[in-house]
Design a protein around this motif. Structure first.
Motif, short mmCIF file in Angstrom:
data_model
loop_
_atom_site.label_atom_id
_atom_site.label_comp_id
_atom_site.label_asym_id
_atom_site.label_seq_id
_atom_site.Cartn_x
_atom_site.Cartn_y
_atom_site.Cartn_z
N TYR A 11 1.35 38.42 -46.41
CA TYR A 11 2.18 37.36 -45.74
C TYR A 11 2.60 36.23 -46.29
CZ TYR A 11 0.20 40.14 -41.32
OH TYR A 11 0.42 40.77 -40.50
N CYS A 12 1.26 35.53 -47.33
CA CYS A 12 1.66 34.57 -47.97
C CYS A 12 1.40 34.69 -49.32
CB CYS A 12 0.66 33.12 -46.84
SG CYS A 12 -0.69 33.97 -48.19
N GLY A 13 0.73 35.66 -50.01
CA GLY A 13 1.39 36.01 -50.93
C GLY A 13 -0.55 35.32 -52.65
N GLU A 14 -1.33 35.42 -51.27
CA GLU A 14 -2.43 34.58 -51.82
C GLU A 14 -3.24 35.23 -52.32
OE1 GLU A 14 -3.24 31.06 -53.47
OE2 GLU A 14 -1.94 30.44 -52.62
N THR A 15 -4.02 35.56 -53.33
CA THR A 15 -5.00 36.25 -54.29
C THR A 15 -5.98 35.84 -53.83
OG1 THR A 15 -3.88 37.26 -56.27
CG2 THR A 15 -5.32 37.44 -56.10
N GLN A 16 -7.57 37.05 -53.02
CA GLN A 16 -8.23 37.38 -52.67
C GLN A 16 -9.55 37.72 -52.93
OE1 GLN A 16 -7.79 36.56 -48.39
NE2 GLN A 16 -5.74 36.42 -49.36
N SER A 17 -10.77 37.60 -53.43
CA SER A 17 -11.38 38.76 -53.14
C SER A 17 -12.35 38.82 -51.98
CB SER A 17 -12.48 38.14 -54.45
OG SER A 17 -12.95 37.54 -54.35
N ILE A 18 -12.10 40.00 -51.59
CA ILE A 18 -13.10 41.10 -50.45
C ILE A 18 -14.05 41.85 -50.53
CG2 ILE A 18 -11.06 40.48 -48.98
CD1 ILE A 18 -10.86 43.30 -48.85
N ASP A 19 -14.74 42.37 -49.94
CA ASP A 19 -15.52 43.35 -50.08
C ASP A 19 -15.17 44.14 -49.21
OD1 ASP A 19 -16.09 41.61 -48.08
OD2 ASP A 19 -18.98 42.26 -48.08
N VAL A 20 -15.82 45.59 -50.26
CA VAL A 20 -15.33 46.97 -49.43
C VAL A 20 -16.49 47.76 -49.37
CG1 VAL A 20 -12.77 47.00 -49.62
CG2 VAL A 20 -13.90 47.86 -51.39
N ASP A 21 -16.65 48.18 -47.90
CA ASP A 21 -17.51 49.19 -48.46
C ASP A 21 -17.75 50.80 -49.16
OD1 ASP A 21 -20.42 50.64 -47.58
OD2 ASP A 21 -20.11 50.62 -45.13
N THR A 22 -17.78 51.00 -49.41
CA THR A 22 -17.33 52.79 -49.82
C THR A 22 -18.23 53.74 -49.84
OG1 THR A 22 -18.21 51.88 -51.87
CG2 THR A 22 -15.66 51.10 -52.22
N SER A 23 -18.86 53.14 -49.09
CA SER A 23 -19.70 54.12 -48.86
C SER A 23 -19.58 54.56 -47.21
CB SER A 23 -21.60 54.08 -48.66
OG SER A 23 -21.24 52.75 -47.68
N ALA A 24 -18.90 54.75 -46.18
CA ALA A 24 -18.32 55.06 -45.52
C ALA A 24 -17.25 56.00 -45.12
CB ALA A 24 -18.19 53.39 -44.35
N GLY A 25 -16.57 56.00 -46.43
CA GLY A 25 -15.67 57.27 -46.14
C GLY A 25 -13.84 56.20 -45.98
N ASP A 26 -13.27 56.78 -45.78
CA ASP A 26 -12.08 56.63 -45.91
C ASP A 26 -11.94 56.00 -43.95
OD1 ASP A 26 -10.94 57.90 -47.56
OD2 ASP A 26 -9.92 58.83 -47.08
N GLN A 27 -11.21 54.28 -44.67
CA GLN A 27 -11.16 53.42 -43.23
C GLN A 27 -10.17 52.78 -43.25
OE1 GLN A 27 -14.63 50.89 -43.37
NE2 GLN A 27 -14.76 51.98 -45.34
N SER A 28 -9.92 52.47 -42.32
CA SER A 28 -8.29 51.34 -41.98
C SER A 28 -9.44 49.92 -40.72
CB SER A 28 -7.37 51.99 -41.23
OG SER A 28 -7.37 52.79 -42.07
N TYR A 29 -9.43 49.03 -41.60
CA TYR A 29 -9.88 47.85 -40.65
C TYR A 29 -8.79 46.34 -40.74
CZ TYR A 29 -11.62 46.62 -45.15
OH TYR A 29 -11.72 46.96 -46.46
N TRP A 30 -9.33 45.66 -39.89
CA TRP A 30 -8.35 43.97 -40.45
C TRP A 30 -9.43 43.11 -41.11
CZ3 TRP A 30 -3.30 44.25 -38.91
CH2 TRP A 30 -3.12 44.91 -37.49
#
Ligand code: ZN
Length: 61
Positions: A11-30
């Protein structure tokens, strides 16, 4: 396992760091943008070698 990755808000193009849980497999979330608070749809895809890819989309794409 939690990994930190950088995304840019669709939306705004700003870069930010987020954490992802890679042990839970493929997922989609908001994930709310830390800058403009819009809801970013994150698709986490993990291949069979454990490498992950995080795709971000707008709600209305
Ligand atoms: Zn944003």
């Amino acid at each position: 396992m939690l990994e930190f990755t950088e995304i840019s808000c669709p939306y705004c193009g700003e870069t930010q760091s987020i954490d992802v849980d890679t042990s839970a497999g493929d997922q989609s979330y908001w994930q709310d943008c830390q800058v403009c608070c819009c809801p970013i749809l994150c698709d986490l895809v993990i291949d069979n070698r454990g490498a992950y890819q995080l795709l971000t989309r707008r709600d209305d794409d």
